[in-house]
Design a protein around this motif. Structure first.
Motif, PDB file in Angstrom:
ATOM      1  N   ASP A  47       0.822  -1.215   0.000  1.00 12.73           N
ATOM      2  CA  ASP A  47       0.000   0.000   0.000  1.00 12.73           C
ATOM      3  C   ASP A  47       0.851   1.258   0.000  1.00 12.73           C
ATOM      4  OD1 ASP A  47      -2.365  -1.363  -0.095  1.00 12.73           O
ATOM      5  OD2 ASP A  47      -2.691  -1.330   2.077  1.00 12.73           O
ATOM      6  N   SER A  48       2.116   1.124   0.451  1.00 14.14           N
ATOM      7  CA  SER A  48       2.994   2.298   0.477  1.00 14.14           C
ATOM      8  C   SER A  48       3.540   2.644  -0.908  1.00 14.14           C
ATOM      9  CB  SER A  48       4.158   2.062   1.446  1.00 14.14           C
ATOM     10  OG  SER A  48       4.970   1.016   0.978  1.00 14.14           O
ATOM     11  N   VAL A  49       3.393   1.743  -1.878  1.00  7.77           N
ATOM     12  CA  VAL A  49       3.815   2.040  -3.249  1.00  7.77           C
ATOM     13  C   VAL A  49       2.737   2.904  -3.878  1.00  7.77           C
ATOM     14  CG1 VAL A  49       4.406   1.046  -5.495  1.00  7.77           C
ATOM     15  CG2 VAL A  49       5.080  -0.141  -3.404  1.00  7.77           C
ATOM     16  N   PRO A  62       5.409  -1.621 -10.467  1.00  9.89           N
ATOM     17  CA  PRO A  62       6.252  -2.000  -9.333  1.00  9.89           C
ATOM     18  C   PRO A  62       5.570  -2.909  -8.312  1.00  9.89           C
ATOM     19  CG  PRO A  62       5.530   0.265  -9.098  1.00  9.89           C
ATOM     20  CD  PRO A  62       5.065  -0.205 -10.446  1.00  9.89           C
ATOM     21  N   LYS A  63       4.262  -3.048  -8.392  1.00 13.94           N
ATOM     22  CA  LYS A  63       3.555  -3.886  -7.421  1.00 13.94           C
ATOM     23  C   LYS A  63       3.426  -5.344  -7.869  1.00 13.94           C
ATOM     24  CE  LYS A  63       0.558  -0.455  -5.268  1.00 13.94           C
ATOM     25  NZ  LYS A  63      -0.832  -0.130  -4.941  1.00 13.94           N
ATOM     26  N   ALA A  64       3.591  -5.618  -9.131  1.00 15.98           N
ATOM     27  CA  ALA A  64       3.296  -6.953  -9.663  1.00 15.98           C
ATOM     28  C   ALA A  64       4.230  -8.023  -9.110  1.00 15.98           C
ATOM     29  CB  ALA A  64       3.357  -6.931 -11.186  1.00 15.98           C
ATOM     30  N   PHE A  65       5.535  -7.792  -9.142  1.00 16.54           N
ATOM     31  CA  PHE A  65       6.484  -8.807  -8.693  1.00 16.54           C
ATOM     32  C   PHE A  65       6.355  -9.093  -7.199  1.00 16.54           C
ATOM     33  CE2 PHE A  65      10.793 -10.206  -7.452  1.00 16.54           C
ATOM     34  CZ  PHE A  65      10.840 -11.383  -8.197  1.00 16.54           C
ATOM     35  N   PRO A  66       6.342  -8.063  -6.331  1.00 23.23           N
ATOM     36  CA  PRO A  66       6.161  -8.364  -4.909  1.00 23.23           C
ATOM     37  C   PRO A  66       4.823  -9.036  -4.595  1.00 23.23           C
ATOM     38  CG  PRO A  66       6.898  -6.100  -5.186  1.00 23.23           C
ATOM     39  CD  PRO A  66       6.606  -6.649  -6.546  1.00 23.23           C
ATOM     40  N   LEU A  67       3.784  -8.637  -5.311  1.00 23.35           N
ATOM     41  CA  LEU A  67       2.480  -9.255  -5.096  1.00 23.35           C
ATOM     42  C   LEU A  67       2.515 -10.728  -5.504  1.00 23.35           C
ATOM     43  CD1 LEU A  67      -0.373  -8.652  -4.116  1.00 23.35           C
ATOM     44  CD2 LEU A  67      -0.986  -8.126  -6.473  1.00 23.35           C
ATOM     45  N   GLY A  68       3.192 -11.028  -6.596  1.00 28.31           N
ATOM     46  CA  GLY A  68       3.341 -12.424  -7.023  1.00 28.31           C
ATOM     47  C   GLY A  68       4.120 -13.248  -6.008  1.00 28.31           C
ATOM     48  N   LEU A  69       5.189 -12.660  -5.457  1.00 23.36           N
ATOM     49  CA  LEU A  69       5.957 -13.366  -4.430  1.00 23.36           C
ATOM     50  C   LEU A  69       5.117 -13.613  -3.182  1.00 23.36           C
ATOM     51  CD1 LEU A  69       9.476 -11.690  -4.606  1.00 23.36           C
ATOM     52  CD2 LEU A  69       8.822 -13.970  -5.371  1.00 23.36           C
ATOM     53  N   CYS A  70       4.326 -12.636  -2.798  1.00 23.75           N
ATOM     54  CA  CYS A  70       3.453 -12.805  -1.627  1.00 23.75           C
ATOM     55  C   CYS A  70       2.425 -13.901  -1.875  1.00 23.75           C
ATOM     56  CB  CYS A  70       2.755 -11.496  -1.277  1.00 23.75           C
ATOM     57  SG  CYS A  70       3.858 -10.250  -0.593  1.00 23.75           S
ATOM     58  N   ALA A  71       1.902 -13.973  -3.082  1.00 20.03           N
ATOM     59  CA  ALA A  71       0.933 -15.023  -3.409  1.00 20.03           C
ATOM     60  C   ALA A  71       1.588 -16.400  -3.358  1.00 20.03           C
ATOM     61  CB  ALA A  71       0.331 -14.768  -4.793  1.00 20.03           C
ATOM     62  N   ILE A  72       2.813 -16.506  -3.859  1.00 16.13           N
ATOM     63  CA  ILE A  72       3.533 -17.783  -3.822  1.00 16.13           C
ATOM     64  C   ILE A  72       3.820 -18.185  -2.370  1.00 16.13           C
ATOM     65  CG2 ILE A  72       5.738 -18.891  -4.392  1.00 16.13           C
ATOM     66  CD1 ILE A  72       5.664 -17.283  -7.030  1.00 16.13           C
ATOM     67  N   LEU A  73       4.243 -17.222  -1.545  1.00 20.53           N
ATOM     68  CA  LEU A  73       4.493 -17.508  -0.128  1.00 20.53           C
ATOM     69  C   LEU A  73       3.215 -17.971   0.576  1.00 20.53           C
ATOM     70  CD1 LEU A  73       6.875 -14.658   1.064  1.00 20.53           C
ATOM     71  CD2 LEU A  73       7.370 -17.090   0.968  1.00 20.53           C
ATOM     72  N   ALA A  74       2.112 -17.302   0.312  1.00 22.19           N
ATOM     73  CA  ALA A  74       0.844 -17.673   0.946  1.00 22.19           C
ATOM     74  C   ALA A  74       0.408 -19.073   0.514  1.00 22.19           C
ATOM     75  CB  ALA A  74      -0.234 -16.643   0.620  1.00 22.19           C
ATOM     76  N   CYS A  75       0.543 -19.372  -0.770  1.00 22.13           N
ATOM     77  CA  CYS A  75       0.191 -20.719  -1.253  1.00 22.13           C
ATOM     78  C   CYS A  75       1.087 -21.775  -0.613  1.00 22.13           C
ATOM     79  CB  CYS A  75       0.303 -20.793  -2.770  1.00 22.13           C
ATOM     80  SG  CYS A  75      -0.982 -19.882  -3.639  1.00 22.13           S
ATOM     81  N   GLY A  76       2.379 -21.491  -0.527  1.00 22.95           N
ATOM     82  CA  GLY A  76       3.291 -22.418   0.132  1.00 22.95           C
ATOM     83  C   GLY A  76       2.938 -22.623   1.594  1.00 22.95           C
ATOM     84  N   GLY A  77       2.542 -21.545   2.269  1.00 18.09           N
ATOM     85  CA  GLY A  77       2.123 -21.653   3.659  1.00 18.09           C
ATOM     86  C   GLY A  77       0.872 -22.500   3.817  1.00 18.09           C
ATOM     87  N   LEU A  78      -0.099 -22.297   2.934  1.00 14.95           N
ATOM     88  CA  LEU A  78      -1.324 -23.099   2.998  1.00 14.95           C
ATOM     89  C   LEU A  78      -1.035 -24.575   2.736  1.00 14.95           C
ATOM     90  CD1 LEU A  78      -3.844 -20.735   1.164  1.00 14.95           C
ATOM     91  CD2 LEU A  78      -3.783 -21.316   3.609  1.00 14.95           C
ATOM     92  N   ILE A  79      -0.165 -24.858   1.784  1.00 13.19           N
ATOM     93  CA  ILE A  79       0.196 -26.248   1.491  1.00 13.19           C
ATOM     94  C   ILE A  79       0.902 -26.867   2.696  1.00 13.19           C
ATOM     95  CG2 ILE A  79       1.723 -27.691   0.082  1.00 13.19           C
ATOM     96  CD1 ILE A  79       1.045 -25.792  -2.275  1.00 13.19           C
ATOM     97  N   GLU A  80       1.802 -26.121   3.311  1.00 11.09           N
ATOM     98  CA  GLU A  80       2.533 -26.613   4.478  1.00 11.09           C
ATOM     99  C   GLU A  80       1.574 -26.916   5.631  1.00 11.09           C
ATOM    100  OE1 GLU A  80       6.233 -27.783   5.929  1.00 11.09           O
ATOM    101  OE2 GLU A  80       5.802 -26.999   3.954  1.00 11.09           O
TER     102      GLU A  80
END
Length: 183
Positions: A47-49, A62-80
């Protein structure tokens, strides 16, 4: 010994705690929670961007790459979390006496690696990219069981690769820190 043949069971074998069994836990729900928390924090920091939307077809913004990384982290967390909950239903808790003495509990290792990452983020502006990455990379690989020589060599290779990609090809300056290193 039926039929004159010795019967070897898993518990009779040397170093039997190093042999994976079907009952050993392969995931950690606490790690999943940490990954989801990091993804949530990263998403809130977006939100600060000060850019509207994610960009256009030729420039994702500038928001696309960090948002994609956050989505991958969240999916990995849910799978774990899902795998951890699924495996705890069908397993019996093995006593820690069966664990190899050199093997640290998985959640402790995850917390140590997370602490290393936080120290890296704090040291990056002060020490610069090269020095901070060398310290963090070597330390994290040593926590994972590598020798310091191997960890240092891999860290040097990692720094060289990132420098090649970002500084030479993409012309993105990396923080030099108090030493003002160009690499």
């Amino acid at each position: 010994m039926p039929n004159g043949k010795p019967s070897l069971k898993r518990q009779d074998m040397p170093n039997n705690d190093l042999i994976p069994s079907k009952k050993q836990k392969t995931s950690d729900p606490a790690l999943g929670v940490v990954l989801i928390a990091i993804a949530t924090g990263g998403t809130l920091l977006l939100d600060s961007v000060k850019v509207m939307g994610l960009g256009n077809n030729f420039d994702p913004g500038p928001k696309a790459f960090p948002l994609g990384l956050c989505a991958i982290l969240a999916c990995g967390g849910l799978i774990e979390i899902w795998q951890g909950l699924r495996s705890t239903k069908s397993e019996t808790k093995e006593p820690s006496a069966l664990r190899h003495p050199d093997e640290a509990p998985r959640s402790k290792t995850v917390l140590i690696l997370l602490a290393c990452f936080l120290v890296y983020v704090a040291l990056l502006p002060w020490l610069g990219f090269s020095v901070a990455t060398m310290i963090m990379g070597t330390g994290m690989m040593m926590v994972l069981g590598n020798s310091w020589k191997r960890a240092a060599l891999v860290s040097i290779a990692l720094i060289a690769l990132i420098y090649l990609l970002f500084v030479l090809f993409f012309h993105v300056p990396l923080p030099g820190g108090v030493f003002n290193l160009k690499f």
